[in-house]
Design a protein around this motif. Structure first.
Motif, PDB file in Angstrom:
ATOM      1  N   HIS A  14       0.773  -1.069   0.141  1.00 20.40           N
ATOM      2  CA  HIS A  14       0.049  -0.174   0.142  1.00 20.40           C
ATOM      3  C   HIS A  14       0.882   1.149   0.004  1.00 20.40           C
ATOM      4  O   HIS A  14       2.045   1.267   0.481  1.00 20.40           O
ATOM      5  N   GLU A  15       0.157   2.310  -0.567  1.00 18.94           N
ATOM      6  CA  GLU A  15       1.185   3.401  -0.671  1.00 18.94           C
ATOM      7  C   GLU A  15       1.440   4.208   0.438  1.00 18.94           C
ATOM      8  O   GLU A  15       2.736   4.677   0.554  1.00 18.94           O
ATOM      9  N   SER A  16       0.836   3.908   1.558  1.00 20.15           N
ATOM     10  CA  SER A  16       1.249   4.277   2.906  1.00 20.15           C
ATOM     11  C   SER A  16       2.656   3.662   3.487  1.00 20.15           C
ATOM     12  O   SER A  16       3.146   4.239   4.437  1.00 20.15           O
ATOM     13  N   ARG A  18       5.158   3.305   1.388  1.00 25.74           N
ATOM     14  CA  ARG A  18       6.353   3.628   0.560  1.00 25.74           C
ATOM     15  C   ARG A  18       7.374   4.199   1.688  1.00 25.74           C
ATOM     16  O   ARG A  18       7.094   5.034   2.506  1.00 25.74           O
ATOM     17  N   GLY A  19       8.657   3.912   1.448  1.00 23.18           N
ATOM     18  CA  GLY A  19       9.690   4.653   2.196  1.00 23.18           C
ATOM     19  C   GLY A  19       9.998   3.743   3.554  1.00 23.18           C
ATOM     20  O   GLY A  19      10.885   3.961   4.294  1.00 23.18           O
ATOM     21  N   ASP A  22      10.412  -2.017   1.190  1.00 22.81           N
ATOM     22  CA  ASP A  22      10.974  -2.131  -0.293  1.00 22.81           C
ATOM     23  C   ASP A  22      10.235  -3.011  -1.002  1.00 22.81           C
ATOM     24  O   ASP A  22      10.224  -4.203  -0.822  1.00 22.81           O
ATOM     25  N   ARG A  23       9.438  -2.567  -2.128  1.00 20.34           N
ATOM     26  CA  ARG A  23       8.543  -3.293  -3.132  1.00 20.34           C
ATOM     27  C   ARG A  23       8.764  -2.886  -4.416  1.00 20.34           C
ATOM     28  O   ARG A  23       8.812  -1.755  -4.536  1.00 20.34           O
ATOM     29  N   GLN A  25       6.209  -2.428  -6.378  1.00 20.01           N
ATOM     30  CA  GLN A  25       5.107  -1.873  -6.766  1.00 20.01           C
ATOM     31  C   GLN A  25       4.382  -1.209  -5.619  1.00 20.01           C
ATOM     32  O   GLN A  25       4.400  -1.883  -4.555  1.00 20.01           O
ATOM     33  N   PHE A  26       3.848  -0.064  -5.649  1.00 24.02           N
ATOM     34  CA  PHE A  26       3.063   0.506  -4.650  1.00 24.02           C
ATOM     35  C   PHE A  26       1.607   0.898  -5.255  1.00 24.02           C
ATOM     36  O   PHE A  26       1.702   1.193  -6.282  1.00 24.02           O
ATOM     37  N   THR A  27       0.633   0.995  -4.176  1.00 21.86           N
ATOM     38  CA  THR A  27      -0.715   1.195  -4.741  1.00 21.86           C
ATOM     39  C   THR A  27      -1.523   1.752  -3.686  1.00 21.86           C
ATOM     40  O   THR A  27      -1.287   1.457  -2.517  1.00 21.86           O
ATOM     41  N   GLU A  28      -2.626   2.482  -4.126  1.00 29.99           N
ATOM     42  CA  GLU A  28      -3.641   3.063  -3.311  1.00 29.99           C
ATOM     43  C   GLU A  28      -4.648   2.042  -3.066  1.00 29.99           C
ATOM     44  O   GLU A  28      -5.520   2.002  -1.751  1.00 29.99           O
TER      45      GLU A  28
END
Length: 270
Positions: A14-16, A18-19, A22-23, A25-28
Motif C-alpha cells: 500500500h502507498e502508505s 512507501r519508504g 521495499d517493494r 510496486q505501490f498502490t492506493e
C-alpha cells in the motif's frame, strides 16, 4: 511489522508503506466489498485461515493473482488472501446490519420459498425498500426485518449471549463457527466499539483495570473472554468447542491447571 496488519505482499505494498517497505510496486488499492456470505482471510492463496470476514465487509484490494485477492479489512485493518470471486466493486450505501445470530436471504419476500444463502450477525446490508416483513437488498434478495437493524446495540454481553452454543472454530467470525477473539469482536462491534481481530491485539488496544466489571475483556495467553459480572464470563472455548458461560474463578483455576495460564487480567473497552 505485524504481518496481520501490514497491507503488503511480496510484490505490492500500500502507498502508505512507501519508504518503509521495499517493494517493486505501490498502490492506493481498490475499494471492494465482500459479496459472499462469509470468507476466510488466509495467510497465502489457498493457505491457512487467520480470520474471517462477513457479507458486506468493506475491503481494500492490494494485490491479486491466479483468482486470489490480497485485501485489508476496513473493520480492523486485518490483511489476508481470499477468493477474488467473493468480491464486488458495487458499493451501495450500507444502511443496516444483521442483529440476529443468523438469518437467511430469500429470493422473494416469502419465507415459505427457498432461501438463497445465509448470513451471520454483523453482516452489513444495503436496504433499498421494505416489502411487508422483508427488507429488499440492493445486492439482491430479501431479508426478514426482524433480523436486521440500523442502530448499535447497548450491551456487548447481551450480544455475546445470543451466540451461546455456537461451535468453536479457530479464526471463526460467524454463527457457523467462532473463536474467542471473534466473539469479543462481534459483541463489541455490534455496540459500535472498534475492536481488533485477535486476542493479543485486543489486549494491547484497551487499558488494563484492577477490578472486573460487566463488559470487560479477560485475558490469558492466546485467549479472551467477556465478563458478564465480577464472577461470570462468556467465551468461545476449545475446552467445550462452543460458546459457553463459565465462572471466572473456575476458569482461572482450570486454565492454570491445564498449563495454559496465567490469567493476565482485565481490560476495559472504551
Amino acid at each position: 511489522m505485524d504481518r496481520r496488519l501490514t497491507p503488503a505482499t511480496d510484490r505490492v505494498a500500500h502507498e502508505s508503506l512507501r519508504g518503509i517497505l521495499d517493494r517493486p510496486q505501490f498502490t492506493e488499492g481498490s475499494p471492494v466489498r465482500l459479496s459472499a456470505p462469509l470468507a476466510d482471510l488466509m495467510t497465502a492463496p489457498d493457505g491457512r485461515r487467520d480470520r474471517q470476514v462477513n457479507f458486506g465487509a468493506d475491503l481494500t484490494m492490494i494485490d491479486s493473482r491466479d483468482g486470489w485477492a490480497f485485501v485489508q479489512a476496513a473493520l480492523d485493518g486485518y490483511c489476508g488472501w481470499l477468493p477474488e470471486a467473493a468480491l464486488s466493486h458495487h458499493l451501495p450505501a450500507v444502511t443496516h446490519h444483521v442483529t440476529a445470530p443468523a438469518t437467511h436471504v430469500y429470493r422473494t419476500p416469502d419465507f415459505k420459498r427457498s432461501e438463497a444463502f445465509g448470513l451471520s450477525i454483523g453482516a452489513r446490508l444495503s436496504v433499498t425498500a421494505i416489502e411487508g416483513k422483508f427488507a429488499e437488498l440492493a445486492t439482491g434478495g430479501f431479508v426478514p426485518i426482524q433480523h436486521i437493524g440500523d442502530q448499535m446495540a447497548d450491551d456487548p454481553i447481551v450480544v455475546a449471549e445470543t451466540l451461546l452454543g455456537t461451535p468453536y472454530l479457530w479464526g471463526g467470525n460467524s454463527r457457523a463457527g467462532i473463536d474467542c477473539s471473534g466473539l469479543a469482536q462481534a459483541a463489541l462491534t455490534a455496540c459500535g466499539i472498534r475492536c481488533p481481530g485477535d486476542s493479543d491485539l485486543q489486549r494491547e488496544a484497551f487499558p488494563q483495570v484492577a477490578d472486573i466489571q460487566r463488559g470487560d475483556l479477560l485475558f490469558w495467553p492466546g485467549h479472551v473472554a467477556l465478563a458478564a459480572s465480577a464472577d461470570l464470563m462468556i467465551h468461545a472455548t476449545a475446552w467445550k468447542m462452543a460458546v459457553i458461560w463459565e465462572s471466572i474463578p473456575d476458569a482461572i483455576a482450570r486454565i492454570d491447571s491445564a498449563g495454559d495460564g496465567p490469567y493476565l487480567g482485565a481490560h476495559r473497552p472504551g
